[in-house]
Structures are given as structure tokens and as C-alpha cells.
Design a protein around this motif. Structure first.
Motif, PDB file in Angstrom:
ATOM      1  N   LYS A  40       0.812  -1.225   0.000  1.00  0.00           N
ATOM      2  CA  LYS A  40       0.000   0.000   0.000  1.00  0.00           C
ATOM      3  C   LYS A  40       0.844   1.273   0.000  1.00  0.00           C
ATOM      4  O   LYS A  40       0.493   2.262  -0.623  1.00  0.00           O
ATOM      5  CB  LYS A  40      -0.939  -0.004   1.210  1.00  0.00           C
ATOM      6  CG  LYS A  40      -1.943   1.130   1.191  1.00  0.00           C
ATOM      7  CD  LYS A  40      -2.989   0.967   2.277  1.00  0.00           C
ATOM      8  CE  LYS A  40      -4.009   2.085   2.198  1.00  0.00           C
ATOM      9  NZ  LYS A  40      -5.042   1.960   3.211  1.00  0.00           N
ATOM     10  N   TYR A  41       1.987   1.229   0.730  1.00  0.00           N
ATOM     11  CA  TYR A  41       2.771   2.452   0.901  1.00  0.00           C
ATOM     12  C   TYR A  41       4.165   2.384   0.292  1.00  0.00           C
ATOM     13  O   TYR A  41       4.883   3.378   0.282  1.00  0.00           O
ATOM     14  CB  TYR A  41       2.897   2.788   2.397  1.00  0.00           C
ATOM     15  CG  TYR A  41       1.550   3.001   3.037  1.00  0.00           C
ATOM     16  CD1 TYR A  41       0.836   4.182   2.830  1.00  0.00           C
ATOM     17  CD2 TYR A  41       0.978   2.018   3.838  1.00  0.00           C
ATOM     18  CE1 TYR A  41      -0.406   4.368   3.399  1.00  0.00           C
ATOM     19  CE2 TYR A  41      -0.267   2.203   4.419  1.00  0.00           C
ATOM     20  CZ  TYR A  41      -0.955   3.375   4.193  1.00  0.00           C
ATOM     21  OH  TYR A  41      -2.189   3.556   4.757  1.00  0.00           O
ATOM     22  N   GLU A  43       6.710   0.907   1.551  1.00  0.00           N
ATOM     23  CA  GLU A  43       7.692   1.045   2.629  1.00  0.00           C
ATOM     24  C   GLU A  43       8.574  -0.198   2.760  1.00  0.00           C
ATOM     25  O   GLU A  43       8.103  -1.321   2.569  1.00  0.00           O
ATOM     26  CB  GLU A  43       6.989   1.321   3.961  1.00  0.00           C
ATOM     27  CG  GLU A  43       6.291   2.661   3.986  1.00  0.00           C
ATOM     28  CD  GLU A  43       5.631   2.976   5.315  1.00  0.00           C
ATOM     29  OE1 GLU A  43       5.003   4.028   5.403  1.00  0.00           O
ATOM     30  OE2 GLU A  43       5.739   2.176   6.279  1.00  0.00           O
ATOM     31  N   SER A  66       6.036   8.061   3.036  1.00  0.00           N
ATOM     32  CA  SER A  66       5.516   7.697   4.355  1.00  0.00           C
ATOM     33  C   SER A  66       6.543   6.940   5.175  1.00  0.00           C
ATOM     34  O   SER A  66       7.521   6.413   4.652  1.00  0.00           O
ATOM     35  CB  SER A  66       4.256   6.843   4.180  1.00  0.00           C
ATOM     36  OG  SER A  66       4.582   5.628   3.533  1.00  0.00           O
ATOM     37  N   LYS A  85       4.571  11.201   7.343  1.00  0.00           N
ATOM     38  CA  LYS A  85       4.929  11.417   5.938  1.00  0.00           C
ATOM     39  C   LYS A  85       6.192  12.255   5.855  1.00  0.00           C
ATOM     40  O   LYS A  85       6.727  12.680   6.881  1.00  0.00           O
ATOM     41  CB  LYS A  85       3.781  12.078   5.192  1.00  0.00           C
ATOM     42  CG  LYS A  85       3.354  13.402   5.775  1.00  0.00           C
ATOM     43  CD  LYS A  85       2.160  13.955   5.038  1.00  0.00           C
ATOM     44  CE  LYS A  85       1.744  15.271   5.666  1.00  0.00           C
ATOM     45  NZ  LYS A  85       0.642  15.886   4.966  1.00  0.00           N
TER      46      LYS A  85
END
Length: 101
Positions: A40-41, A43, A66, A85
Motif C-alpha cells: 500500500k505504501y 515502505e 511515508s 509522511k
């Protein structure tokens, strides 16, 4: 390591040592949480450490995006502790604006 990063890690570690806080945060199985942070991010893990109570504290971040701090208990339960963020990787020892050199 910069003083700001040291402060962030110290603060996160203090939060991680509080079982009550970890119980009130979103928690789940480690694999599912790591998949969500990645998918989703975007990361990836940028740091890892052990808290004084034996929990694993990790920081995940997307370059320029993020960031998330998690703790994982020995039973494999992972809890989200903090997120934000505008993540930026800094060189070790980099000066902080307004900080005496």
C-alpha cells in the motif's frame, strides 16, 4: 546518528516499553502488516532494534514518502506505534538546522 534520529528512536523505544500503549494500537500478524506496508505504501525496513522488554522495534519508510514505526512481540503480534509522511534518509552525523556544530 543525528541527535534528531537518536531522539526519535529513544522516544519510540519508550513507547514500545509500554504494554498498555501497544495494546491500544492497531495490531495483527507480522506478515500481514509488513505486506500492507510494502504493497500500500511502498515502505521497506530502514532500522531495527530491541526494546528493554524484548520486543523488536522497526522503522519502515518509502523514500521521500511515508514512514511507520512498529513493535513486534515475541508471539509474533506486530503493532503500529507511529506513522507519518515526508520521510528523508540523512547521512550519519549530518548537521541539523539550528543545532550548534
Amino acid at each position: 546518528m543525528t541527535k534528531a534520529l537518536t531522539f526519535l528512536i529513544a522516544g519510540a523505544s519508550a513507547l514500545c516499553m509500554s504494554p498498555a500503549l501497544a495494546e491500544t494500537q492497531p495490531c495483527g500478524q507480522r506478515d500481514g502488516i509488513l505486506d500492507a506496508l510494502s504493497q500500500k505504501y511502498g515502505e521497506v525496513r530502514t532500522s531495527v532494534g530491541l526494546t528493554s522488554n524484548g520486543w523488536m522495534m522497526e522503522t519502515f519508510a518509502a523514500d521521500g514518502g511515508s514512514w511507520t514505526i512498529t513493535v513486534t512481540k515475541p508471539d509474533g503480534t506486530t503493532c503500529l506505534i507511529a506513522a507519518g509522511k515526508s520521510y528523508e534518509q540523512v547521512a550519519a552525523g549530518a548537521a541539523i538546522a539550528g543545532e550548534p556544530s
